[in-house]
Design an enzyme around this catalytic site. Structure first.
Site, mmCIF file in Angstrom:
data_model
loop_
_atom_site.group_PDB
_atom_site.id
_atom_site.type_symbol
_atom_site.label_atom_id
_atom_site.label_comp_id
_atom_site.label_asym_id
_atom_site.label_seq_id
_atom_site.Cartn_x
_atom_site.Cartn_y
_atom_site.Cartn_z
ATOM 1 N N ASP A 28 0.857 -1.180 0.000
ATOM 2 C CA ASP A 28 0.000 0.000 0.000
ATOM 3 C C ASP A 28 0.894 1.231 0.000
ATOM 4 O OD1 ASP A 28 -2.417 -1.406 0.056
ATOM 5 O OD2 ASP A 28 -2.500 -1.428 2.246
ATOM 6 N N ASP A 41 -6.956 -1.433 -4.672
ATOM 7 C CA ASP A 41 -8.030 -1.141 -3.723
ATOM 8 C C ASP A 41 -9.003 -0.115 -4.294
ATOM 9 O OD1 ASP A 41 -6.760 -2.819 -1.872
ATOM 10 O OD2 ASP A 41 -5.688 -1.154 -0.929
#
Length: 178
Positions: free
Chosen positions: A128, A141
């Site tokens: 991330d 995402d």
């Protein structure tokens, strides 16, 4: 007159799987750049403290939940992939092709991390790097979230997977019973 004929299935499959492949490629390139340039670096604010870039290896699901059972996430992704393959046999709607393509691309983007990143196969942590103040996420995402919004809107508008419209189908049923 509003024409609700389904689009040719082959074109819709190209949209679905082409979009998924494009998202997977973009996601993996962005994660490679994040690992190369952000890992070990301090966060980079872009819009003050609201948004920026910060490197994080997420062993869990959304918001780091489930980090002790990471092996389950690849299995869920594979099950969703199989479900999308089954659903694609009935696809007749562009909006559903786009929604499912977004979902599939996002799922595969994170699945690649789960399968091939440290600490190991089926236990890999997802990379991330987009810091949105409350949480850190990645391109995959965002694609999954966009898929959810797209499919909810399609459902609310009465657009069925096969391209028919729920109101039209209900009206046709009512007309045949008159």
């Amino acid at each position: 007159m509003n024409d609700h004929r389904p689009e040719p299935r082959r074109r819709l499959l190209v949209i679905l799987f082409g979009l998924a492949a494009g998202i997977l490629v973009i996601d993996q390139v962005l994660k490679l750049l994040a690992v190369t340039y952000l890992e070990g670096q301090p966060p980079i604010p872009v819009i003050g403290s609201l948004a920026g870039f910060a490197f994080y290896r997420n062993p869990g699901a959304a918001l780091g939940l489930g980090s002790g059972v990471t092996w389950i996430f690849p299995l869920i992704a594979i099950a969703v992939f199989i479900a999308i393959l089954v659903l694609s046999r009935k696809i007749g709607s562009r909006v559903w092709a786009i929604g499912l393509g977004l979902l599939l691309g996002g799922l595969f983007g994170n699945l690649v991390d789960r399968l091939f990143r440290q600490p190991g196969f089926l236990r890999g942590a997802v990379v991330d790097y987009i810091d949105l103040s409350l949480f850190v996420c990645n391109f995959a995402d965002i694609a999954i979230s966009a898929a959810a919004v797209t499919l909810v809107i399609a459902s609310l508008r009465g657009i069925e997977l096969d391209g028919s419209h729920r109101q039209t189908a209900e009206r046709t049923k009512e007309e045949t019973h008159d």
